[in-house]
Structure formats: structure tokens, C-alpha cells
Design an enzyme around this catalytic site. Structure first.
Site, PDB file in Angstrom:
ATOM      1  CE  LYS A   1      -3.538  -0.307   2.211  1.00 16.76           C
ATOM      2  NZ  LYS A   1      -4.725  -0.690   3.262  1.00 16.76           N
TER       3      LYS A   1
ATOM      4  NE  ARG B   1      -7.829   3.220   4.460  1.00 18.95           N
ATOM      5  CZ  ARG B   1      -7.705   4.311   4.230  1.00 18.95           C
ATOM      6  NH1 ARG B   1      -6.876   5.199   4.357  1.00 18.95           N
ATOM      7  NH2 ARG B   1      -9.425   4.619   4.109  1.00 18.95           N
TER       8      ARG B   1
ATOM      9  N   GLY C   1      -8.345  -7.193   4.874  1.00 17.00           N
ATOM     10  CA  GLY C   1      -9.117  -7.564   5.904  1.00 17.00           C
ATOM     11  C   GLY C   1      -8.449  -8.195   7.083  1.00 17.00           C
TER      12      GLY C   1
ATOM     13  CG  MET D   1      -2.777  -7.228   9.245  1.00 16.24           C
ATOM     14  SD  MET D   1      -1.005  -6.762   9.002  1.00 16.24           S
ATOM     15  CE  MET D   1      -1.358  -6.659   7.304  1.00 16.24           C
TER      16      MET D   1
ATOM     17  NE  ARG E   1      -6.016  -4.468  -2.757  1.00 16.80           N
ATOM     18  CZ  ARG E   1      -6.535  -4.726  -1.480  1.00 16.80           C
ATOM     19  NH1 ARG E   1      -5.769  -4.415  -0.409  1.00 16.80           N
ATOM     20  NH2 ARG E   1      -7.941  -4.998  -1.358  1.00 16.80           N
TER      21      ARG E   1
ATOM     22  CG  HIS F   1     -14.212  -9.780   4.822  1.00 14.47           C
ATOM     23  ND1 HIS F   1     -14.481 -11.229   5.057  1.00 14.47           N
ATOM     24  CD2 HIS F   1     -12.692  -9.782   5.065  1.00 14.47           C
ATOM     25  CE1 HIS F   1     -13.423 -11.713   5.699  1.00 14.47           C
ATOM     26  NE2 HIS F   1     -12.449 -10.658   5.511  1.00 14.47           N
TER      27      HIS F   1
ATOM     28  NE  ARG G   1       1.985 -43.852  -5.001  1.00 20.93           N
ATOM     29  CZ  ARG G   1       1.959 -42.649  -4.870  1.00 20.93           C
ATOM     30  NH1 ARG G   1       2.596 -42.015  -4.087  1.00 20.93           N
ATOM     31  NH2 ARG G   1       0.934 -42.047  -5.847  1.00 20.93           N
TER      32      ARG G   1
ATOM     33  CB  SER H   1      13.603 -41.505  -8.609  1.00 20.49           C
ATOM     34  OG  SER H   1      12.092 -40.965  -8.286  1.00 20.49           O
TER      35      SER H   1
ATOM     36  CB  THR I   1      11.731 -35.560  -1.206  1.00 14.87           C
ATOM     37  OG1 THR I   1      10.611 -35.272  -1.823  1.00 14.87           O
ATOM     38  CG2 THR I   1      13.090 -35.165  -1.906  1.00 14.87           C
ATOM     39  CG  ASN I   2       7.032 -38.194   0.333  1.00 15.34           C
ATOM     40  OD1 ASN I   2       7.086 -37.028   0.177  1.00 15.34           O
ATOM     41  ND2 ASN I   2       6.053 -38.967  -0.360  1.00 15.34           N
ATOM     42  CG  ASP I   3      10.317 -42.931   3.467  1.00 12.94           C
ATOM     43  OD1 ASP I   3       9.471 -42.380   4.110  1.00 12.94           O
ATOM     44  OD2 ASP I   3      10.427 -44.066   2.657  1.00 12.94           O
TER      45      ASP I   3
ATOM     46  CB  CYS J   1       8.833 -39.703  -7.296  1.00 11.95           C
ATOM     47  SG  CYS J   1       9.830 -40.844  -6.407  1.00 11.95           S
TER      48      CYS J   1
ATOM     49  CE1 TYR K   1      11.394 -38.242 -12.493  1.00 13.67           C
ATOM     50  CE2 TYR K   1      13.221 -38.569 -13.969  1.00 13.67           C
ATOM     51  CZ  TYR K   1      12.339 -38.889 -12.762  1.00 13.67           C
ATOM     52  OH  TYR K   1      12.569 -40.197 -12.126  1.00 13.67           O
TER      53      TYR K   1
END
Length: 909
Positions: free
Chosen positions: A32, A103, A112, A114, A376, A490, A596, A798, A801-803, A865, A885
Site C-alpha cells: 500500500k 492503515r 481484511g 489487519m 494494488r 470482505h 507404486r 529418483s 523426498t518424503n522418506d 517423486c 524431471y
């Protein structure tokens, strides 16, 4: 202790076509403040003011109020002097008073979330001077009651006692309206307003134990500190968490000279958009109110009028109002104040061309003079976002790269949500009509309170009007319905920002919070009743309405074609079924990065054979059971290969621990014992034998294949036979066999030998061959460290990244929910590492593994993956470290494709 720089500038001034800042300073001045400075510099009529920087908010959070006020006191006083000079009035003066607004302004739009205070500087003496100066007693006392109401709520904590109650100030006003027999705020007399001011101050004294502050400087510092505090208010924190904005950004504070839209019938206020925020159409639109201040428009207390004649006619059609009645009672700004409209229309054109994006503007008309209060980049739906970007490109306002960078990746998700089935819509009963505030289709059960939105799996939040406190419930609900408010209320603005279906201003709705009922034309609906919303038309339907899957077409398809031109990293999908594979391919997936195989074993006709294999005590017994599974697996792979013909398909060998496949309830254990003609005790013993203290680190992944090689043999045979079967049909298959959970080179070699031997056997049997690769999933930290050695054998990596995240952090994914939210709340972690890749830790293992793997094998194919494969910042990281990839769920494919293109563009800049 941090050394405070007492010399640096903390307050930036703007006004009278001059400014200390500009639009490129959003991080320091907030969105702003930066735009107010920019508009002032280019000659837009902006009320003069100043901006306290976001850095001061950070200093306030670290040092406290007393220290920070001392730091900025002199600069603020000088900035007030500057406003006084430009406006020709004096702050706190009785005869010629200057009033200001205060403001918030974060670096990104948080509508809305803040706090705002208007008309600051009024007290019992100043209000008399304002009335005399303007010769408008009604306006002066209306401004005073508004100021006490806003200041009381924002600074002094005057909030409703419970969710069923209304705002204490609103309660006082409603009581007076009932007593006087009136309905609108504009119908209050001067005496009414004086009485309200008195009653408001009494309510403040009763609730807080203190008199309402009368010194304008005390009021100003109270409001500034309140804005800083609102940065860490519940709704702002929730909004930041929802969008992933860091807590250390802070908010700026904008103080501006007040201009008044409530001075009578030649004054007003409004909000407008240079293009349609819902559809993206190049149509100037917006809403306004005569004799009102800005908060009246967004609060939804009065239903506003349309800015353009065309918009008014469309609104009247939706509201079932005749054109003659509309023109008389609801004239557009274009009809009511044509010269003001032309001026506003000119400014919107200037600002859109200047910023080269759709603008959301706020304005005030004071006694026939137009002021622009804010501009904005406007919040918009996903569909509007894509159309606006492609239209701006076609209009020559931006180039192709800029069009791609204009897209917010996660908002593409909105275009992939189900839509109403046209056939079902024809049968649906329209119970009421509202305004199409935010497009989409939503079906759910009615809830009346935001904090109860999670009561049902699918809920529709039904409110008279929403407030910023409703944010969490709005996010949880499938759709939002309000009885009051227009297209800029709002509810409408926040819903569009969320991509949430919303219908607003449905005046036929009668909502009773105490009885939890919704009445429409005499028919009563209760909490838990099903309704459906069409946010594109404003229709509200009784009951459920069937939906259908979306498709990639129109501007969305054009955008994806553009992404393909600039994207250098491929995007694959995680798919376990032919259906998922086809969906992903329709969205532009360039192969499958993860199939899987274990998911294929849980179907009713397969789980029995799987359990027989597990319960078998001999290799022969296990092989017999696996023989039953072989044709099923082969058929699955044929379907997936056919769906992805010509594209690579990575298939992960069996990964989870065997205990996941055996029955744990007594009834199912009895059934299995009877089917296999063995004792119940034998089943119980096997289940107990498979139980592990930490199964995710136990007998799973390649450890299964190395202890039970017949499993790897069966799966390899199914893959190779499926590929050969399709080859006979002329379909090209590119299988990639992935060995999971490798931690040592020998683990990989042992599995590879089984795969190669089995494949060669099948080739001999069939007297034919297919090309295939053997690689591994890097998900154990040791594998990343040993990547150079593993790459001597592996043909691709591959990253799972989860485990890898789980093992690197030492966090159990199944249990982390107990503490991760607290960690994020306390700032120990910025984000959930299972949702957003931890680039500092886990990411460095990924980078190291990639570099070490390619040091041995320069042409090593590398991808990811895990769930991070569809998360924008993680995808950009993968591009920057040189991955070939990323792979993600089918409905995240367009997002990943876009980010891949954006990453390439940014890297080349």
C-alpha cells in the site's frame, strides 16, 4: 544485543506529486505504501501522508512500544507537519482540524487481515470545529461515532462477547434504529449521532474501565501500535500460514489525511477493478456508496451500487429488479456523477498501463472531488488470472515471459476443481439468487459459524456477512454464502483470493444465528441441510448437485503451451492406475515418475493371494501365491504403459512392510484362517511375527526383495511381459524399474542381478526384447552420500523426498502432527518440511547426491517423486540443481509445468 541504527529513515512521506519512495520498495514500505508513493509521483490525486516502514514493525516486535516510539517520534511529528502544510489544516486544532486515517500495509495484499482506523483526531471539541468548518453538523458527528466505533474495536478491544452476539457498538445502533423506526445509518439525525457518541463512550468506559482517549497524539500512537499488533493477530497469522508468508516480514503503517465520503449526497466511496476479478474480462467494474466511508463498502452492511451502467443492468437482472426501478433507485456512478466517472475511468486506464496488470483501486469522492486512496494488483480467481495474463500478452502490454511470471502457480489448482454437471443443473431447484462473487461449484452442508466449518466433511458457510475473524472457517468450507454485501465485500474479495466459491448479497436469505436456521420465501433450512452454490452465476440450489471433471482448454491450454516453450525440465506424474495416467497425460505429463505397485495388491481379489504369499513358510508356497498375482500385475502395467505409450514409466518395486497386508482384526483373521485351511493361531502368530517397533525403518523396500527374491522376480516378469505384449500391438513402452530404499551398493547390486536375470529369461522365452532401465530411489541419507558408488550401477536416480525428509530430520510423518504446528507457530520451523522441501538440509543432500551421482555417470537421469514434486518452491529448487524431471500427482502437473518454465526464465535473467 542488536545495535539499533538510529540514523536510518523509518518514515517515508508522499503527497502533492512528490514521494520519498516508489513501487519497487514494497518490502520496506508494504504494498500500500509503495503504491501510494508511486501514484503520488505520477500525478494521481492521492491524499498526502506518510508510511512507517515494515522494519519498524520488526523492531517493535523485538524491542517493545516505548523504545520504538522513541525511535520514530521525531520523524512522525515532522511527517504530520508536512500533511498539515499540504492540507492547510492542523492536527488536533479545534477551529481547523486535520483528521487522519491509519492503515496497515504488508508487502503482499492481505485484505481484511489487519486493522484500520478512520477519522482519527476527533474529540468533543474538535468535532464542533469540524462541524463549523464544513457547515455540516451531520457529517461531523457521523464521523465521530464512526471513529469511536473503529478505534474502540481495533485499539481498545471492544469485540462481541460471544459468536452469537453482535458487535457492542452495532447493538447500540440497532437498538436506536428500532426505537426510531429506521433501517439505515444514513437516517440517523444529528441528535441520534450525538446520542450514539455518548453511548459509545459509556460502553468503552464500562468494558475497559477507562475513558475514551481525547488527545489526538495519544490516539495516533495507540492506532500505530494497534496496527503493529495486528500483524500477529490470529487472523493475520492464519492468513500468513495459509499462504506461506514469513512472520518476519512485518507490516508497514500508512497515515494519510482524511478525505470524506460521508459529507452528503455529493460525496461517496467505492472500490473498482480495471478488469473483472472473477472472469478476467476486460471490463471496468466496481461498486460505490453515496454518503459513506470506505469500510461501509467492504463490510457489506449496505448493498452498494455499481460503478458502470452495464454493471448496474447486470446486477438488476440478477436481483430481479426492473430497469426503470433500477435506474431510479440504484443508479450507476456513470449515471449519477458522469464527470466523476470519466475522471475515475481515466485513472484506472493510466494505472493499469503503468503497472501492466489488473488493478484493484479504492476511491473517495469528497464534495464533488475525486481522490484515489489505494491501488494494488487485484486479487483474482485462477480463471481470471490466466485470462488476464493471456489478454495482456495479446494486447502487447507484456511479453511471453512476463505473462508466465504473472501467474501464481498454486492458483492454477482452482482450474482443476470439479464443475457442476450441466445435466444436473437443469434438474436442480434454485432456492435463491445472489451475486456471483467468486466462481466455482460448491456443494455442502449448512454451517452458520466459522469456527464450526469443520463440523461436516463438506460445509457451506452461511453468514449475514463475513468478517476477518471468519477467515479460518472460510478456508475450511467448500463455499461461502452471505445475505449482505456486494462484489467487493470482505466475503467476495477474500474468497476470490482463496479461489473459493462465493455467492454474496443474497437478500432473500433470512438468517437466524440463535436458532441456526436459514429461511427463504417461507421455507426453512437448518444446520446440516445440503445446499449448492454456483459462484459463476450467483444461483443457490437446494440439496446436492452433481459435478464433473474439468479439462485443459481455452486460455489455460494456451498458457500451458507457452510453458512448454520455456520449460526445460520435464514434468512427470505419480500414477498407480491407467485412469490417473490418462488424466496426467491430458494435463501434459511427460511420463510417469512413480508407480507404486503395492497399491495394486489391496483390491479384494488380490489381497487374499498377497496374504497367502506372506503366510507361506516355504519359497515354493510363496511362488505359488505370487503366480496368482502375476497376471493381475501384468494387466495393471499394460494399462499404464498403454496410457503413457512412448513415454517413460518408472515402476517402484514393492516398498511397504508386509505387516500392512495382513489382517489385524480378529474377525478378518478368522476369515483368512478358514480360507487358507490353517488354524487361527497360525494366523495370529504370523501377524505377531511381522509386527515391528519401527516399521518405516524395518523390513521393507529392497530389504524385502533381497530376503524374498521371488517377489522381485514376479514383479520384474510382470513389467517385462507387459511391455512385450504391448510391443506386439505396436505400442512403444519405456519401463524404468526402481529399487526402493537402497542404502548400500551391495543392496542395489543384489536386486539388479535378480531383475536382469529375470528380464533375460523372459526375453529368451519370448524371443524378443524391450529396452528398460534399472535405477533406484534415493531416500536414505547414506544413499545420497554414497551416490557416486551407486551410480556405477544405477541408470537413474529418483529422490524420494518424503522418506528422505523423515530420516534426515528424524521426524515420523505419522506422529509429526503433534508438534509441527507448534514448531511453526513458535518459529522453530518456518514451514512443514513434508509440504515444502527443506532446501537448507534435505535439499543439500539432494544436491550432493545429484552431483556425486553425475561425477561417476555424467548422463545419469535424475528426478524427484516425493510430494515436493508439485510444490512450487521445491520444483524451482529442483530445476536450479539440474534435475531432468520432477514427478507429482496428476492434478499438480500443470502447476509443476508452469513453475518449470518460470524457473528457467528467472535463471536466465
Amino acid at each position: 544485543m542488536e545495535v539499533i541504527d538510529k540514523v536510518k529513515t523509518r518514515v517515508y512521506r508522499f503527497g502533492n506529486k512528490k514521494a520519498d519512495g516508489n513501487s519497487k520498495m514494497k518490502n520496506l514500505l508494504g504494498g500500500k505504501g509503495a503504491n501510494l508513493a508511486e501514484m503520488s509521483s505520477i500525478g494521481i490525486p492521492v491524499p498526502p501522508g506518510f508510511t512507517i516502514t515494515t522494519e519498524v514493525c520488526t523492531e517493535y516486535n523485538a524491542l517493545g512500544q516505548e523504545e520504538v516510539v522513541a525511535l520514530i517520534k521525531d520523524e512522525v511529528e515532522q511527517a504530520i507537519d508536512n500533511i498539515e502544510t499540504l492540507m492547510g489544516s492542523t492536527f488536533g486544532d479545534i477551529d481547523n482540524p486535520l483528521l487522519v486515517s491509519v492503515r496497515s500495509g504488508a508487502r503482499v495484499s492481505m485484505p481484511g487481515m489487519m486493522d484500520t482506523v478512520l477519522n482519527l483526531g476527533l474529540n468533543d471539541e474538535v468535532v464542533l470545529g469540524l462541524a463549523k468548518k464544513t457547515n455540516n453538523e451531520q457529517f461531523a458527528w457521523d464521523s465521530y461515532r464512526r471513529f469511536i466505533q473503529m478505534y474502540g474495536g481495533v485499539v481498545l478491544g471492544m469485540k462481541p462477547a460471544s459468536k452469537e452476539d453482535i458487535d457492542p457498538f452495532e447493538e447500540i445502533m440497532e437498538h436506536l434504529k428500532h426505537k426510531r423506526g429506521i433501517t439505515l445509518d444514513t437516517e440517523f439525525t444529528v441528535q441520534d449521532l450525538k446520542d450514539l457518541v455518548y453511548d459509545f463512550k459509556e460502553a468503552v468506559k464500562k468494558r475497559t474501565g477507562h475513558d475514551f482517549p481525547t488527545d489526538p497524539w495519544d490516539q495516533l500512537w495507540g492506532a500505530i501500535i494497534a496496527v503493529f499488533n495486528s500483524w500477529n493477530g490470529d487472523r493475520a497469522v492464519y492468513y500468513r500460514t495459509m499462504h506461506g508468508y514469513p512472520a518476519d516480514w512485518g507490516t508497514a503503517v500508512n497515515v494519510q489525511a482524511m478525505v470524506y465520503g460521508n459529507m452528503g449526497d455529493n460525496s461517496g466511496t467505492g472500490v473498482c477493478f480495471t478488469r473483472d476479478a472473477g472472469t478476467g474480462e476486460n471490463v471496468f467494474n466496481g461498486e460505490y456508496l453515496i454518503n459513506a466511508q470506505g469500510e461501509d463498502v467492504v463490510a457489506g452492511v449496505r448493498t452498494p451500487q455499481q460503478i458502470t451502467k452495464l454493471g448496474s443492468q447486470r446486477w438488476a437482472e440478477l436481483a430481479k429488479i426492473e430497469e426503470e426501478e433500477r435506474a431510479k433507485d440504484y443508479p450507476s456512478l456513470e449515471e449519477l456523477m458522469p464527470s466523476i466517472f470519466e475522471e475515475l475511468n481515466g485513472y484506472q486506464d493510466i494505472l493499469e498501463k503503468h503497472y501492466r496488470d489488473m488493478q484493484d483501486m479504492e476511491f473517495t469522492i469528497q464534495d464533488g472531488k475525486l481522490w484515489i486512496l489505494q491501488t494494488r494488483n487485484g486479487k483474482r480467481t485462477g480463471a481470471a488470472m490466466v485470462k488476464i495474463a493471456m489478454d495482456l500478452l495479446k494486447e502487447g502490454m507484456i511479453n511471453e515471459k512476463e505473462a508466465l511470471l504473472l501467474i501464481e502457480p498454486n492458483k492454477l489448482d482452482e482450474l482443476l476443481h470439479p464443475i457442476f454437471d450441466p445435466a444436473a443443473l437443469k434438474r436442480a431447484h434454485v432456492m435463491a439468487q445472489g451475486l456471483p462473487a467468486s466462481p466455482g461449484a460448491a456443494t455442502g452442508k449448512i454451517v452458520f459459524f466459522a469456527d464450526e466449518a469443520s463440523k461436516f466433511k463438506n460445509s457451506i458457510l452461511v453468514r449475514i456477512e463475513t468478517s476477518p475473524e471468519d477467515l479460518e472457517g472460510m478456508n475450511i468450507a467448500k463455499g461461502i454464502l452471505t445475505a449482505r454485501g456486494g462484489m467487493t465485500s470482505h466475503a467476495a474479495v477474500v474468497a476470490r483470493g482463496m479461489g473459493k466459491c462465493c455467492v454474496s448479497g443474497a437478500g432473500a436469505l433470512k438468517i437466524n444465528y440463535k436458532t441456526r436456521t436459514l429461511t427463504v420465501n417461507g421455507h426453512e433450512y437448518h444446520e446440516g441441510d445440503w445446499i449448492s452454490l454456483n459462484g459463476s452465476t450467483g444461483n443457490i440450489f437446494e440439496g446436492k448437485v452433481a459435478t464433473m471433471e474439468p479439462e485443459l482448454s481455452g486460455e489455460f491450454a494456451e498458457l500451458m503451451e507457452l510453458a512448454s516453450v520455456y520449460g526445460k525440465m520435464n514434468v512427470r506424474t505419480n500414477a498407480d492406475t491407467p485412469k490417473d495416467a490418462k488424466v496426467a497425460r491430458s494435463f501434459g505429463a511427460q511420463g510417469i515418475g512413480l508407480t507404486r505397485t503395492e497399491h495394486m495388491f489391496f483390491e479384494v481379489d488380490r489381497i487374499k493371494a498377497m496374504r497367502e504369499m506372506i503366510l507361506a513358510d516355504t519359497v515354493k508356497g510363496r511362488k505359488q501365491a505370487l503366480e496368482e498375482l502375476l497376471p493381475m500385475q501384468r494387466s495393471d502395467f499394460e494399462g499404464i504403459f498403454e496410457a503413457m505409450q512412448g513415454l517413460p514409466v518408472t515402476i517402484r518395486l514393492l516398498d511397504p512392510p508386509l505387516h500392512e497386508f495382513v489382517p489385524h482384526q480378529l474377525t478378518t483373521q478368522k476369515e483368512l484362517a478358514e480360507e487358507m485351511h490353517i488354524s487361527l493361531q497360525a494366523v495370529k502368530n504370523k501377524v505377531a511375527e511381522l509386527e515391528e517397533f519401527n516399521p518405516m525403518l524395518g523390513h521393507r523396500g529392497c530389504r524385502l526383495g533381497n530376503t524374498y527374491p521371488e517377489i522381485t522376480e514376479m514383479q520384474t516378469r510382470a513389467i517385462i511381459e507387459a511391455a512385450l505384449n504391448l510391443k506386439e500391438k505396436g505400442i512403444n513402452c519405456r519401463p524404468e524399474i526402481m529399487i526402493p530404499l537402497v542404502g548400500t551398493v551391495r543392496e542395489f547390486e543384489a536386486q539388479e542381478q535378480i531383475i536382469r536375470t529375470t528380464a533375460n529369461t523372459v526375453f529368451e522365452e519370448r524371443e524378443d526384447t524391450v529396452d528398460y532401465l534399472v535405477g533406484t530411489m534415493i531416500e536414505v541419507p547414506r544413499a545420497a552420500l554414497m551416490a557416486d558408488a551407486i551410480a556405477e550401477r544405477a541408470e537413474f536416480f529418483s529422490f524420494g523426498t518424503n522418506d528422505l525428509t523423515q530420516m534426515t530430520f528424524g521426524y515420523s510423518r505419522d506422529d509429526a502432527g503433534k508438534f509441527l504446528p507448534i514448531y511453526i507457530d513458535k518459529g522453530i520451523l518456518k514451514v512443514d518440511p513434508f509440504e515444502v522441501l527443506d532446501q537448507e538440509g534435505v535439499g543439500q543432500l539432494v544436491k550432493l547426491g545429484t552431483e556425486r551421482g553425475r561425477s561417476t555417470k555424467p548422463d545419469l537421469k535424475v528426478g524427484i517423486c516425493g510430494e515436493h514434486g508439485g510444490e512450487p518452491s521445491s520444483v524451482e529448487f529442483c530445476y536450479n540443481i539440474g534435475m531432468d524431471y520432477v514427478s507429482c500427482s496428476p492434478y499438480r502437473v500443470p502447476i509443476a509445468r508452469l513453475v518449470a518454465a518460470q524457473a528457467a526464465i528467472k535463471a536466465a535473467q
